[in-house]
Design a protein around this motif. Structure first.
Motif, PDB file in Angstrom:
ATOM      1  N   ARG A  46      35.758  46.467  -1.889  1.00 24.60           N
ATOM      2  CA  ARG A  46      37.160  46.675  -1.552  1.00 24.60           C
ATOM      3  C   ARG A  46      38.020  45.519  -2.058  1.00 24.60           C
ATOM      4  N   VAL A  47      37.543  44.303  -1.875  1.00 19.91           N
ATOM      5  CA  VAL A  47      38.292  43.123  -2.326  1.00 19.91           C
ATOM      6  C   VAL A  47      38.508  43.162  -3.833  1.00 19.91           C
ATOM      7  N   ASP A  48      37.457  43.528  -4.574  1.00 21.38           N
ATOM      8  CA  ASP A  48      37.569  43.578  -6.028  1.00 21.38           C
ATOM      9  C   ASP A  48      38.528  44.674  -6.487  1.00 21.38           C
ATOM     10  N   ILE A  49      38.478  45.820  -5.808  1.00 16.19           N
ATOM     11  CA  ILE A  49      39.391  46.918  -6.182  1.00 16.19           C
ATOM     12  C   ILE A  49      40.838  46.501  -5.962  1.00 16.19           C
ATOM     13  N   LEU A  50      41.105  45.926  -4.801  1.00 14.87           N
ATOM     14  CA  LEU A  50      42.472  45.485  -4.509  1.00 14.87           C
ATOM     15  C   LEU A  50      42.929  44.419  -5.504  1.00 14.87           C
ATOM     16  N   SER A  51      42.026  43.527  -5.874  1.00 14.87           N
ATOM     17  CA  SER A  51      42.357  42.492  -6.850  1.00 14.87           C
ATOM     18  C   SER A  51      42.724  43.117  -8.190  1.00 14.87           C
ATOM     19  N   ARG A  52      41.956  44.118  -8.596  1.00 14.64           N
ATOM     20  CA  ARG A  52      42.245  44.816  -9.857  1.00 14.64           C
ATOM     21  C   ARG A  52      43.610  45.494  -9.806  1.00 14.64           C
ATOM     22  N   VAL A  59      41.765  55.112 -16.331  1.00 14.94           N
ATOM     23  CA  VAL A  59      42.128  55.381 -14.941  1.00 14.94           C
ATOM     24  C   VAL A  59      41.667  54.239 -14.036  1.00 14.94           C
ATOM     25  N   ASP A  60      42.389  54.019 -12.942  1.00 14.47           N
ATOM     26  CA  ASP A  60      42.084  52.911 -12.044  1.00 14.47           C
ATOM     27  C   ASP A  60      41.104  53.282 -10.940  1.00 14.47           C
ATOM     28  N   MET A  61      41.066  54.555 -10.571  1.00 18.49           N
ATOM     29  CA  MET A  61      40.113  55.013  -9.555  1.00 18.49           C
ATOM     30  C   MET A  61      39.899  56.508  -9.713  1.00 18.49           C
ATOM     31  N   ILE A  62      38.704  56.933  -9.356  1.00 25.03           N
ATOM     32  CA  ILE A  62      38.317  58.337  -9.467  1.00 25.03           C
ATOM     33  C   ILE A  62      37.938  58.840  -8.086  1.00 25.03           C
ATOM     34  N   VAL A 121      29.913  57.176 -14.484  1.00 21.15           N
ATOM     35  CA  VAL A 121      31.061  56.263 -14.422  1.00 21.15           C
ATOM     36  C   VAL A 121      30.535  54.832 -14.492  1.00 21.15           C
ATOM     37  N   LYS A 122      31.069  54.067 -15.430  1.00 20.07           N
ATOM     38  CA  LYS A 122      30.523  52.739 -15.693  1.00 20.07           C
ATOM     39  C   LYS A 122      31.152  51.639 -14.847  1.00 20.07           C
ATOM     40  N   ASP A 123      32.484  51.562 -14.808  1.00 18.45           N
ATOM     41  CA  ASP A 123      33.117  50.407 -14.186  1.00 18.45           C
ATOM     42  C   ASP A 123      34.405  50.770 -13.446  1.00 18.45           C
ATOM     43  N   THR A 124      34.473  51.983 -12.943  1.00 16.10           N
ATOM     44  CA  THR A 124      35.658  52.434 -12.215  1.00 16.10           C
ATOM     45  C   THR A 124      35.241  52.807 -10.798  1.00 16.10           C
ATOM     46  N   PRO A 125      35.970  52.362  -9.788  1.00 10.59           N
ATOM     47  CA  PRO A 125      35.606  52.738  -8.420  1.00 10.59           C
ATOM     48  C   PRO A 125      35.684  54.248  -8.220  1.00 10.59           C
ATOM     49  N   VAL A 126      34.655  54.798  -7.608  1.00 15.89           N
ATOM     50  CA  VAL A 126      34.610  56.230  -7.302  1.00 15.89           C
ATOM     51  C   VAL A 126      34.701  56.392  -5.791  1.00 15.89           C
ATOM     52  N   LEU A 127      35.658  57.221  -5.365  1.00 22.08           N
ATOM     53  CA  LEU A 127      35.888  57.450  -3.949  1.00 22.08           C
ATOM     54  C   LEU A 127      35.461  58.863  -3.571  1.00 22.08           C
ATOM     55  N   ALA A 128      35.000  59.011  -2.343  1.00 23.79           N
ATOM     56  CA  ALA A 128      34.576  60.310  -1.836  1.00 23.79           C
ATOM     57  C   ALA A 128      35.662  60.925  -0.970  1.00 23.79           C
ATOM     58  N   GLY A 129      35.930  62.209  -1.202  1.00 23.26           N
ATOM     59  CA  GLY A 129      36.800  62.954  -0.315  1.00 23.26           C
ATOM     60  C   GLY A 129      36.012  63.330   0.927  1.00 23.26           C
ATOM     61  N   VAL A 130      36.447  62.878   2.075  1.00 25.57           N
ATOM     62  CA  VAL A 130      35.715  63.099   3.324  1.00 25.57           C
ATOM     63  C   VAL A 130      36.511  64.020   4.240  1.00 25.57           C
ATOM     64  N   CYS A 131      35.848  65.064   4.721  1.00 24.32           N
ATOM     65  CA  CYS A 131      36.450  65.943   5.723  1.00 24.32           C
ATOM     66  C   CYS A 131      36.277  65.270   7.079  1.00 24.32           C
ATOM     67  N   GLY A 132      37.311  64.571   7.499  1.00 22.95           N
ATOM     68  CA  GLY A 132      37.220  63.785   8.718  1.00 22.95           C
ATOM     69  C   GLY A 132      37.145  64.597   9.989  1.00 22.95           C
ATOM     70  N   THR A 133      37.495  65.882   9.914  1.00 27.43           N
ATOM     71  CA  THR A 133      37.452  66.736  11.103  1.00 27.43           C
ATOM     72  C   THR A 133      36.120  67.455  11.261  1.00 27.43           C
ATOM     73  N   ASP A 134      35.181  67.203  10.358  1.00 25.92           N
ATOM     74  CA  ASP A 134      33.874  67.882  10.373  1.00 25.92           C
ATOM     75  C   ASP A 134      33.148  67.602  11.692  1.00 25.92           C
ATOM     76  N   PRO A 135      32.928  68.625  12.528  1.00 24.53           N
ATOM     77  CA  PRO A 135      32.282  68.401  13.825  1.00 24.53           C
ATOM     78  C   PRO A 135      30.764  68.327  13.741  1.00 24.53           C
ATOM     79  N   PHE A 136      30.222  68.499  12.542  1.00 24.62           N
ATOM     80  CA  PHE A 136      28.773  68.501  12.365  1.00 24.62           C
ATOM     81  C   PHE A 136      28.272  67.247  11.647  1.00 24.62           C
ATOM     82  N   ARG A 137      29.106  66.209  11.605  1.00 31.58           N
ATOM     83  CA  ARG A 137      28.723  64.937  11.012  1.00 31.58           C
ATOM     84  C   ARG A 137      28.920  63.812  12.021  1.00 31.58           C
ATOM     85  N   LEU A 138      27.934  62.928  12.112  1.00 31.44           N
ATOM     86  CA  LEU A 138      28.149  61.664  12.800  1.00 31.44           C
ATOM     87  C   LEU A 138      28.871  60.795  11.784  1.00 31.44           C
TER      88      LEU A 138
END
Length: 276
Positions: free
Chosen positions: A5-11, A41-44, A84-101
């Motif tokens: 996170r620190v490196d991404i923000l720095s970039r 691109v800066d993030m995927i 992806v070689k050197d670009t931060p990859v982010l996951a789309g998370v379904c935060g309302t999913d009742p079947f995930r801890l």
């Protein structure tokens, strides 16, 4: 490999200090991610709608019961993360999913190599009585805020979608690094929305979201997304009618629309050939 996170923000802050515009891209395939990275691109970000989009379906398919959104992201990871070689990859998370801890799932994503998360699918795209009922029955936007808060505590980079001033305030308080001001389903193209805000209305909403987020955290980064903001000239217009907006996140705009145009024109070019 995950980027801290620190490196991404720095970039990102380095890009802004140099006067550059931040661009995030949604990727529904490994090829899309590879090309986006080659474009600088800066993030995927990968989430279920990316897969549906590239299958020729509208992005809102990601909000329908057509598959396990969080599992789809895990499946997509094997296609995108290794390429992806050197670009931060982010996951789309379904935060309302009742079947995930959620704590366990977020740690799993981090261990897989994701650098951060975004709240998608999101109930923020739902309105009316259905949205009210979701909120009343424990499947509301507050769970997405809580997911971002947990991700922040895990030191994951967070770029939540926000739809109004209240969302911006909640997400900023939860520790969001970047607010993505979402002004609706992307227009244009063969499966784009027809009902949307105007560019002027979009710029006004983006500015209000920016002001709200900055009131909580002056260092927060705000970028825009969606609705009629679908081409570079649209983004340029919004930038000219707002102050402080640092970038743009394109999903359909970066992936679907260019693909539709390029393939259609290439086939037409081949079909225009004649026997000599």
């Amino acid at each position: 490999m995950a980027i801290s996170r620190v490196d991404i923000l720095s970039r990102l802050r380095g890009q802004l200090e140099q006067g550059h515009f931040i661009v995030g891209a949604g990727a529904g395939t490994g090829l899309s991610a590879k090309c986006a990275e080659e474009g600088g691109v800066d993030m995927i970000i990968i989430y279920n709608s990316g897969r549906y989009r590239m299958a020729g379906r509208g992005s809102l398919a990601g909000l329908m019961p057509y598959g396990d959104a969080n599992q789809i992201v895990v499946d997509m990871a094997s296609e995108v993360l290794p390429i992806v070689k050197d670009t931060p990859v982010l996951a789309g998370v379904c935060g309302t999913d009742p079947f995930r801890l959620m704590d366990v799932y977020l740690q799993q994503l981090k261990d897989m190599g994701f650098s951060g998360v975004q709240n998608f699918p999101t109930v923020g795209l739902i309105d009316g009585v259905f949205r009210q009922n979701l909120e009343e029955t424990g499947m509301g936007y507050h769970l997405e805020v809580e997911m971002i808060r947990k991700a922040h505590k895990l030191d994951l980079f967070t770029t939540p979608y926000v739809f109004n001033e209240e969302d911006a305030i909640q997400m900023a308080k939860a520790g969001a690094d970047v607010l993505v001001a979402h002004v609706g389903l992307t227009t244009k193209g063969s499966i784009g929305a027809k009902t949307a805000l105007t560019l002027d209305e979009s710029a006004n909403l983006v500015q209000r979201i920016y002001d709200a987020g900055k009131s909580v955290n002056p260092d927060i980064i705000v970028i825009c997304h969606g609705g009629p903001i679908s081409e570079p000239e649209d983004v340029d217009y919004v930038l000219g009618h707002t102050q402080g907006i640092a970038g743009f996140f394109g999903a359909s705009s970066v992936e679907r629309l260019p693909t539709e145009i390029a393939i259609t024109e290439q086939v037409r070019n081949f079909k225009s050939l004649t026997n000599k």
